[in-house]
Design a protein around this motif. Sequence first.
Motif, PDB file in Angstrom:
ATOM      1  N   ALA A 151       0.837  -1.197   0.000  1.00 42.65           N
ATOM      2  CA  ALA A 151       0.000   0.000   0.000  1.00 42.65           C
ATOM      3  C   ALA A 151       0.874   1.249   0.000  1.00 42.65           C
ATOM      4  N   GLN A 152       0.270   2.382  -0.346  1.00 40.98           N
ATOM      5  CA  GLN A 152       0.957   3.669  -0.305  1.00 40.98           C
ATOM      6  C   GLN A 152       0.744   4.288   1.072  1.00 40.98           C
ATOM      7  N   PRO A 153       1.827   4.480   1.849  1.00 41.86           N
ATOM      8  CA  PRO A 153       1.637   5.086   3.164  1.00 41.86           C
ATOM      9  C   PRO A 153       1.350   6.581   3.081  1.00 41.86           C
ATOM     10  N   LEU A 154       0.640   7.069   4.079  1.00 41.28           N
ATOM     11  CA  LEU A 154       0.312   8.485   4.212  1.00 41.28           C
ATOM     12  C   LEU A 154       0.315   8.793   5.699  1.00 41.28           C
ATOM     13  N   ILE A 155       1.098   9.783   6.111  1.00 41.54           N
ATOM     14  CA  ILE A 155       1.166  10.147   7.527  1.00 41.54           C
ATOM     15  C   ILE A 155       0.235  11.324   7.791  1.00 41.54           C
ATOM     16  N   VAL A 156      -0.687  11.118   8.725  1.00 47.17           N
ATOM     17  CA  VAL A 156      -1.614  12.170   9.123  1.00 47.17           C
ATOM     18  C   VAL A 156      -1.275  12.590  10.548  1.00 47.17           C
ATOM     19  N   LEU A 157      -0.890  13.841  10.716  1.00 47.56           N
ATOM     20  CA  LEU A 157      -0.595  14.382  12.038  1.00 47.56           C
ATOM     21  C   LEU A 157      -1.910  14.877  12.626  1.00 47.56           C
ATOM     22  N   THR A 158      -2.501  14.052  13.497  1.00 41.91           N
ATOM     23  CA  THR A 158      -3.816  14.367  14.049  1.00 41.91           C
ATOM     24  C   THR A 158      -3.704  15.380  15.189  1.00 41.91           C
ATOM     25  N   GLU A 184       3.676  11.441   1.761  1.00 36.72           N
ATOM     26  CA  GLU A 184       2.941  12.681   2.007  1.00 36.72           C
ATOM     27  C   GLU A 184       2.627  12.806   3.494  1.00 36.72           C
ATOM     28  N   ILE A 185       2.813  14.023   4.037  1.00 32.55           N
ATOM     29  CA  ILE A 185       2.554  14.287   5.448  1.00 32.55           C
ATOM     30  C   ILE A 185       1.503  15.379   5.529  1.00 32.55           C
ATOM     31  N   LEU A 186       0.418  15.088   6.247  1.00 34.29           N
ATOM     32  CA  LEU A 186      -0.715  16.000   6.248  1.00 34.29           C
ATOM     33  C   LEU A 186      -1.180  16.291   7.674  1.00 34.29           C
ATOM     34  N   PRO A 187      -1.012  17.539   8.150  1.00 30.13           N
ATOM     35  CA  PRO A 187      -1.587  17.909   9.452  1.00 30.13           C
ATOM     36  C   PRO A 187      -3.105  18.001   9.326  1.00 30.13           C
ATOM     37  N   VAL A 188      -3.807  17.403  10.277  1.00 24.98           N
ATOM     38  CA  VAL A 188      -5.267  17.361  10.228  1.00 24.98           C
ATOM     39  C   VAL A 188      -5.838  17.624  11.620  1.00 24.98           C
ATOM     40  N   GLU A 194      -9.475  21.277   9.702  1.00 28.91           N
ATOM     41  CA  GLU A 194      -8.245  21.529   8.943  1.00 28.91           C
ATOM     42  C   GLU A 194      -7.709  20.239   8.314  1.00 28.91           C
ATOM     43  N   GLY A 195      -7.499  20.265   7.011  1.00 33.68           N
ATOM     44  CA  GLY A 195      -6.893  19.139   6.307  1.00 33.68           C
ATOM     45  C   GLY A 195      -7.827  17.986   6.003  1.00 33.68           C
ATOM     46  N   VAL A 196      -9.039  17.981   6.561  1.00 34.32           N
ATOM     47  CA  VAL A 196      -9.949  16.852   6.353  1.00 34.32           C
ATOM     48  C   VAL A 196     -10.368  16.750   4.893  1.00 34.32           C
ATOM     49  N   ASP A 197     -10.639  17.890   4.258  1.00 38.11           N
ATOM     50  CA  ASP A 197     -11.050  17.856   2.853  1.00 38.11           C
ATOM     51  C   ASP A 197      -9.931  17.360   1.954  1.00 38.11           C
ATOM     52  N   VAL A 198      -8.692  17.724   2.286  1.00 34.39           N
ATOM     53  CA  VAL A 198      -7.540  17.260   1.504  1.00 34.39           C
ATOM     54  C   VAL A 198      -7.392  15.750   1.655  1.00 34.39           C
ATOM     55  N   LEU A 221     -11.067  10.810  13.565  1.00 28.90           N
ATOM     56  CA  LEU A 221     -10.731  11.080  12.168  1.00 28.90           C
ATOM     57  C   LEU A 221     -11.659  10.307  11.233  1.00 28.90           C
ATOM     58  N   ALA A 222     -11.961   9.059  11.590  1.00 29.48           N
ATOM     59  CA  ALA A 222     -12.879   8.253  10.784  1.00 29.48           C
ATOM     60  C   ALA A 222     -14.245   8.924  10.701  1.00 29.48           C
ATOM     61  N   ASN A 223     -14.735   9.431  11.821  1.00 32.46           N
ATOM     62  CA  ASN A 223     -16.024  10.129  11.826  1.00 32.46           C
ATOM     63  C   ASN A 223     -15.992  11.369  10.936  1.00 32.46           C
ATOM     64  N   ALA A 224     -14.872  12.091  10.960  1.00 28.07           N
ATOM     65  CA  ALA A 224     -14.747  13.290  10.124  1.00 28.07           C
ATOM     66  C   ALA A 224     -14.792  12.923   8.645  1.00 28.07           C
ATOM     67  N   LEU A 225     -14.143  11.810   8.273  1.00 31.93           N
ATOM     68  CA  LEU A 225     -14.140  11.380   6.879  1.00 31.93           C
ATOM     69  C   LEU A 225     -15.506  10.837   6.459  1.00 31.93           C
ATOM     70  N   LEU A 226     -16.195  10.192   7.400  1.00 29.15           N
ATOM     71  CA  LEU A 226     -17.507   9.612   7.104  1.00 29.15           C
ATOM     72  C   LEU A 226     -18.612  10.660   7.111  1.00 29.15           C
ATOM     73  N   GLY A 227     -18.348  11.805   7.766  1.00 26.32           N
ATOM     74  CA  GLY A 227     -19.350  12.866   7.820  1.00 26.32           C
ATOM     75  C   GLY A 227     -20.445  12.620   8.819  1.00 26.32           C
ATOM     76  N   GLU A 228     -20.256  11.648   9.720  1.00 29.21           N
ATOM     77  CA  GLU A 228     -21.238  11.368  10.762  1.00 29.21           C
ATOM     78  C   GLU A 228     -20.572  10.602  11.893  1.00 29.21           C
ATOM     79  N   GLU A 229     -21.236  10.570  13.057  1.00 28.76           N
ATOM     80  CA  GLU A 229     -20.684   9.913  14.232  1.00 28.76           C
ATOM     81  C   GLU A 229     -20.965   8.412  14.159  1.00 28.76           C
TER      82      GLU A 229
END
Length: 370
Positions: A151-158, A184-188, A194-198, A221-229
Amino acid sequence: MSFPLISSEASSASHPLAPYNWDEGWEAEFAPYAAQGLLPGRVVRVDRGQCDVVTPGGTVRADTEFVVPRDPMKVVCTGDWVAVDPGGDPRYVRTLLPRRTAFVRSTSSKRSEGQILAANVDHAIIAVPLSVELDLGRIERFLALAWESGAQPLIVLTKADLVPDPTGLSYLVDDVRTTAPGVEILPVSAATGEGVDVLSAVVSGSTSVLLGISGAGKSTLANALLGEEVMEVQATRDVDGKGRHTTTTRNLLALPGGGVLIDTPGLRGVGLWDAGQGVGQVFAEIEELAERCRFHDCAHGSEPGCAVLAALEDGSLSERRLDSYRKLLRENKRIVAKTDARMRAEIRRDWRLKGAEGRAAMEAKRGRIR
């Protein structure tokens, strides 16, 4: 009941399993089982010998007893594509389709076994919380497993909102960047958005797995991506930033913008499992330096003409980075040796040589004293 095969790209896109990343490749793999009247499905959850499988007709509960292999690496896992019975009570998973990728770690047991955490993953999202001090060594360990998985790794700084100073945040990003070449390193911040849309744009249309320690903010973070709790969230301790395991099973969830997300429990231990290539990718600059060493079998200890030691001396390579590289290589070698007799013999031979060298050095020292 059988489900007709899809013969074109357009019809594949309209397939009931398209939201779960069914494509023409999986269709081709499944063709022999379609001829047997079986249904395609993707595993969204595994629990005690049974699993939830999303099929063209909806989600079904199925037993996995027909695919209980001797090899623990071939057990049914969240993210797998499977063939299931078209009906009956109970239903059964009849076979697994070949995996494209697999995220594997070593088990905590002393046996030489690997544990599949997620299958058929395109992006491995490594959640690193900014609520506690960065553990660069742990990040490198996660990265090695991610690269090895395919897989392609992606680091998310939560929890980026906890570092309001842009300069301070940029320094933290730079620190992580030194450990993650080509990643890729993404502060979220799930709290501020911040950064969720990216991140949503990056993972759209693919299968992603969320990885990290307990308290890293994966469920938030999963809830933010899913758009619901959807995922339960628990508070972390103020003392050390750690949290309880909110997520206790691996769940595959469809994202509103397309694609799916696998949320995993917090991982206390992340042992390597035959991840030699992954380690090499994480420490690509050290491997490149090693190619310039005078001796092809240079151990980067005290050999003359060692390019790695030269980089250490001129400051272009940090001591921490080299120590981490050596540690992960040793650990991976031990894991491989558990299942590879030739590797075990090489390790024993190295031990004997080092022992003989040590005894010879001691004898020489005693001779000089006399």
